[in-house]
Motif scaffolding. Sequence first.
Motif, PDB file in Angstrom:
ATOM      1  N   ASP A 177      10.485  -5.611  -6.489  1.00  0.00           N
ATOM      2  CA  ASP A 177      11.557  -6.189  -7.292  1.00  0.00           C
ATOM      3  C   ASP A 177      12.932  -5.942  -6.682  1.00  0.00           C
ATOM      4  N   ASN A 178      13.046  -4.889  -5.819  1.00  0.00           N
ATOM      5  CA  ASN A 178      14.363  -4.523  -5.298  1.00  0.00           C
ATOM      6  C   ASN A 178      14.434  -4.461  -3.777  1.00  0.00           C
ATOM      7  N   GLY A 179      13.290  -4.721  -3.078  1.00  0.00           N
ATOM      8  CA  GLY A 179      13.303  -4.677  -1.623  1.00  0.00           C
ATOM      9  C   GLY A 179      13.216  -3.278  -1.053  1.00  0.00           C
ATOM     10  N   THR A 180      13.014  -2.257  -1.928  1.00  0.00           N
ATOM     11  CA  THR A 180      12.920  -0.876  -1.436  1.00  0.00           C
ATOM     12  C   THR A 180      11.673  -0.168  -1.930  1.00  0.00           C
ATOM     13  N   THR A 181      11.112  -0.586  -3.075  1.00  0.00           N
ATOM     14  CA  THR A 181       9.903   0.038  -3.632  1.00  0.00           C
ATOM     15  C   THR A 181       8.953  -1.047  -4.110  1.00  0.00           C
ATOM     16  N   PHE A 182       7.653  -0.679  -4.221  1.00  0.00           N
ATOM     17  CA  PHE A 182       6.656  -1.633  -4.707  1.00  0.00           C
ATOM     18  C   PHE A 182       6.868  -1.922  -6.195  1.00  0.00           C
ATOM     19  N   THR A 183       6.342  -3.079  -6.656  1.00  0.00           N
ATOM     20  CA  THR A 183       6.280  -3.377  -8.080  1.00  0.00           C
ATOM     21  C   THR A 183       5.139  -2.582  -8.705  1.00  0.00           C
ATOM     22  N   ALA A 184       4.913  -2.810 -10.008  1.00  0.00           N
ATOM     23  CA  ALA A 184       3.829  -2.123 -10.712  1.00  0.00           C
ATOM     24  C   ALA A 184       2.473  -2.476 -10.100  1.00  0.00           C
ATOM     25  N   ASN A 185       1.479  -1.641 -10.433  1.00  0.00           N
ATOM     26  CA  ASN A 185       0.112  -1.845  -9.948  1.00  0.00           C
ATOM     27  C   ASN A 185       0.050  -1.754  -8.429  1.00  0.00           C
ATOM     28  N   GLY A 186       0.851  -0.808  -7.864  1.00  0.00           N
ATOM     29  CA  GLY A 186       0.810  -0.592  -6.416  1.00  0.00           C
ATOM     30  C   GLY A 186       1.277  -1.779  -5.603  1.00  0.00           C
ATOM     31  N   GLY A 187       2.222  -2.562  -6.161  1.00  0.00           N
ATOM     32  CA  GLY A 187       2.743  -3.726  -5.426  1.00  0.00           C
ATOM     33  C   GLY A 187       1.936  -4.987  -5.635  1.00  0.00           C
ATOM     34  N   GLU A 188       0.931  -4.980  -6.551  1.00  0.00           N
ATOM     35  CA  GLU A 188       0.115  -6.183  -6.780  1.00  0.00           C
ATOM     36  C   GLU A 188       0.771  -7.148  -7.761  1.00  0.00           C
ATOM     37  N   THR A 189       1.709  -6.631  -8.619  1.00  0.00           N
ATOM     38  CA  THR A 189       2.401  -7.491  -9.583  1.00  0.00           C
ATOM     39  C   THR A 189       3.482  -8.294  -8.862  1.00  0.00           C
ATOM     40  N   PRO A 190       3.493  -9.654  -8.954  1.00  0.00           N
ATOM     41  CA  PRO A 190       4.504 -10.471  -8.266  1.00  0.00           C
ATOM     42  C   PRO A 190       5.921 -10.067  -8.643  1.00  0.00           C
ATOM     43  N   GLY A 191       6.825 -10.063  -7.664  1.00  0.00           N
ATOM     44  CA  GLY A 191       8.218  -9.699  -7.887  1.00  0.00           C
ATOM     45  C   GLY A 191       9.158 -10.583  -7.099  1.00  0.00           C
ATOM     46  N   ALA A 192      10.437 -10.122  -6.977  1.00  0.00           N
ATOM     47  CA  ALA A 192      11.470 -10.933  -6.318  1.00  0.00           C
ATOM     48  C   ALA A 192      11.310 -10.950  -4.804  1.00  0.00           C
ATOM     49  N   TYR A 193      10.584  -9.969  -4.208  1.00  0.00           N
ATOM     50  CA  TYR A 193      10.384  -9.904  -2.765  1.00  0.00           C
ATOM     51  C   TYR A 193       8.887  -9.938  -2.466  1.00  0.00           C
ATOM     52  N   ILE A 194       8.500 -10.558  -1.346  1.00  0.00           N
ATOM     53  CA  ILE A 194       7.114 -10.558  -0.889  1.00  0.00           C
ATOM     54  C   ILE A 194       7.064  -9.878   0.479  1.00  0.00           C
ATOM     55  N   GLY A 195       6.129  -8.937   0.651  1.00  0.00           N
ATOM     56  CA  GLY A 195       5.947  -8.241   1.913  1.00  0.00           C
ATOM     57  C   GLY A 195       4.577  -8.544   2.497  1.00  0.00           C
ATOM     58  N   GLN A 196       4.460  -8.675   3.818  1.00  0.00           N
ATOM     59  CA  GLN A 196       3.186  -9.028   4.424  1.00  0.00           C
ATOM     60  C   GLN A 196       3.105  -8.473   5.852  1.00  0.00           C
ATOM     61  N   TYR A 197       1.847  -8.192   6.288  1.00  0.00           N
ATOM     62  CA  TYR A 197       1.572  -7.837   7.678  1.00  0.00           C
ATOM     63  C   TYR A 197       0.098  -8.073   7.931  1.00  0.00           C
ATOM     64  N   THR A 198      -0.331  -8.182   9.185  1.00  0.00           N
ATOM     65  CA  THR A 198      -1.727  -8.380   9.557  1.00  0.00           C
ATOM     66  C   THR A 198      -2.171  -7.253  10.479  1.00  0.00           C
ATOM     67  N   ASP A 199      -3.435  -6.817  10.324  1.00  0.00           N
ATOM     68  CA  ASP A 199      -4.049  -5.846  11.223  1.00  0.00           C
ATOM     69  C   ASP A 199      -5.559  -6.030  11.155  1.00  0.00           C
ATOM     70  N   PHE A 200      -6.297  -5.077  11.639  1.00  0.00           N
ATOM     71  CA  PHE A 200      -7.756  -5.186  11.667  1.00  0.00           C
ATOM     72  C   PHE A 200      -8.402  -4.206  10.692  1.00  0.00           C
ATOM     73  N   THR A 201      -7.646  -3.795   9.650  1.00  0.00           N
ATOM     74  CA  THR A 201      -8.165  -2.892   8.625  1.00  0.00           C
ATOM     75  C   THR A 201      -8.172  -3.617   7.286  1.00  0.00           C
ATOM     76  N   ALA A 202      -9.314  -3.554   6.564  1.00  0.00           N
ATOM     77  CA  ALA A 202      -9.447  -4.305   5.313  1.00  0.00           C
ATOM     78  C   ALA A 202      -8.557  -3.750   4.209  1.00  0.00           C
ATOM     79  N   ALA A 203      -8.372  -2.418   4.154  1.00  0.00           N
ATOM     80  CA  ALA A 203      -7.611  -1.803   3.071  1.00  0.00           C
ATOM     81  C   ALA A 203      -6.110  -2.045   3.247  1.00  0.00           C
ATOM     82  N   ASP A 204      -5.395  -2.316   2.110  1.00  0.00           N
ATOM     83  CA  ASP A 204      -3.953  -2.498   2.136  1.00  0.00           C
ATOM     84  C   ASP A 204      -3.251  -1.159   2.390  1.00  0.00           C
ATOM     85  N   SER A 205      -2.169  -1.197   3.158  1.00  0.00           N
ATOM     86  CA  SER A 205      -1.359   0.000   3.383  1.00  0.00           C
ATOM     87  C   SER A 205      -0.481   0.256   2.170  1.00  0.00           C
TER      88      SER A 205
END
Length: 673
Positions: A177-205
């Motif tokens: 929601d603020n570009g510095t911390t995750f939203t509720a539910n460990g960042g799974e709740t949609p907010g004002a900012y979206i963050g993304q990256y790709t790697d070869f590990t199934a689990a989210d960082s």
Amino acid sequence: MIVARGQITISVTKDGQYPAQEFAKSTSGTVAPTSGWSKTPPACGTNEYLWMRTGIVIPPATSPVSWTTVRIGAIDGATGAKGDKGETGPTGSQGIPGTSQYFHVKYSANANGNPMSDTPNTYIGTAVTTSAAAPTANTSYKWVQLKGSQGIKGDQGIAGPTGADGRTSYLHIKYSDNGTTFTANGGETPGAYIGQYTDFTAADSNTFSAYTWTKVKGDKGDKGDKGDTGATGAKGDKGETGPTGSQGIPGTSQYFHVKYSANANGNPMSDTPNTYIGTAVTTSATAPTANTSYKWVQLKGSQGIKGDQGIAGPTGADGKTSYLHIKYSDNGTTFTANGGETPGAYIGQYTDFTAADSNTFSAYTWTKVKGDKGDKGDKGDTGATGLPGALIRPRGEWKANTNYVNNTQYRDTVIYNGNTYSCRTDHTSGSSFDVTKWTLFNEFINVATHLLVAQNATIDILGTSGLFIGNQAKTQGWLMTGGSIKHNVTGLELTADGKLSLPKTGAILVGGKTFISDGKIVADFIDVNKLVVKRIEAVDGTIGGFKISANSIGTGSTSIPTIDKKEMFLYDDMIGFNSKNRQVIVGPFSTMGVDYLGRFYDHRSRPYDINRGVSISVTGGRDNIALAIDGGIVVDGKRGIDEYIEIAQVWYNGSTRTKVLQFKNGILWSATW
């Protein structure tokens, strides 16, 4: 869980292959940029569009062989100057409440989806609900095989060269929601900012800096000026009509079309899945018929070079390709036009191992996707008369150094090189014809004739002469002149200032009978028992089918009907509406010894649809309160409780902290550490 906003693309790749996506901006909304592509979306100016391209990287290559490009951001126009405060317009009819929909994805090693998880596996399950929370039952998802079963054991092949280590690529998405911390539910709740990256590990960082963040929600606009509240006075004379506001930007519906072909250029194409898939986005529900209207991408890889004979593997099970079939219906019993390919109110689907769609209606599982038509709203008040539109003004052949206009009064047209053009904007012409100041207008034709028969024509009268519509002898008919329309026999006139004028000797007929004559309403057309000049009193009879009594008007009562009928009743302290198994009452009433101030009731049996009670939407204020309650809440016969609950002990800054939730009357009252 992934919540799709607008569009979600699921890519199925082979081991070692992984998807890639890049972003760029351009001042064109139709032609994709040829440079400036990066993995992070750039910030767009007020005259720029945001574009995205996607592709599949096949190692050892580091970029896709081909890209699929699409425009994902609309241009953001500059903020216009603040306009004058306009008069309050008439209240519009209540719109149909909108419903948010969420797309959920799960995976499983089994065809029935049990057990299921968020880690990609042999089968993929999808579900569309009206809740942001993903369904927990495997039966709530549609399951389709992503990876084919083991095929029949092949002959020993010639040993091939050692291949590169293949790994599966994963796309991770979280929100802030603020570009510095995750939203509720460990960042799974949609907010004002979206963050993304790709790697070869199934689990989210869970590390915030591991994601590349982009703001997707615009800033809140400036608060509007508060209008002064004036004392209520006597009704004044009707004021002059305010200026007409500028035309809003028209909305455009978009449709997504898919075709298949055995060839890279899409010719010929069909609806049967093949080696190449073509996609097109248009503003028409009808799919384009030209193969050049689609973007073509290879779905099936080309045949590779034959490798050396490999070591014989174990015997595998028979592998088959799974196909998802979809058709549409308007009534839930028969297909729509084009063999069910035209979208309708119902969607039917099934999966099997045959590429061709079945033409048997019962072979599909049908779901209604279009809601019922809402009740007709009340008729709105008549709006003020609008300003007249601009007149088409032919100016003959185009000339240099001449002033041409396109304003609220006139829109100039000229002839240039045999074509007719319409002026786009006010300007003074230069030494040569500037096509950016004109729009081709070849459908406009100047006609001079004694008899004019035309369809969709505009008759432009700029002089003081009139237009007569009547018999050839002109002994009876209508004369339009000076902004008025007048009958040359009866004298009935629609005046230039918008009034209907009837001479004393004239008359108005309704149903072949005189209704108004000599300035009076003929009495035998009014069917009432008592007529008082300043008021109407009625204690018996009906009005428009509604029964009149001493203290009420309407039909029906507080009893809820179980048969199909519609009722409305009005008392001095209560109003109610009834239909089959539905009721709305507003006002104090009592039933079966229980007092109410209102009741909303809907017990219709609709196992495949949604029954809704009350929808409240309150926005736009400094603080928006949709519902204020002073008292308890009873849900399914049980009253809400007062309770303190301690949850989630955590170690924070050298001490143990506990989250305390306080419930009052069944509502979460506070949450403190």
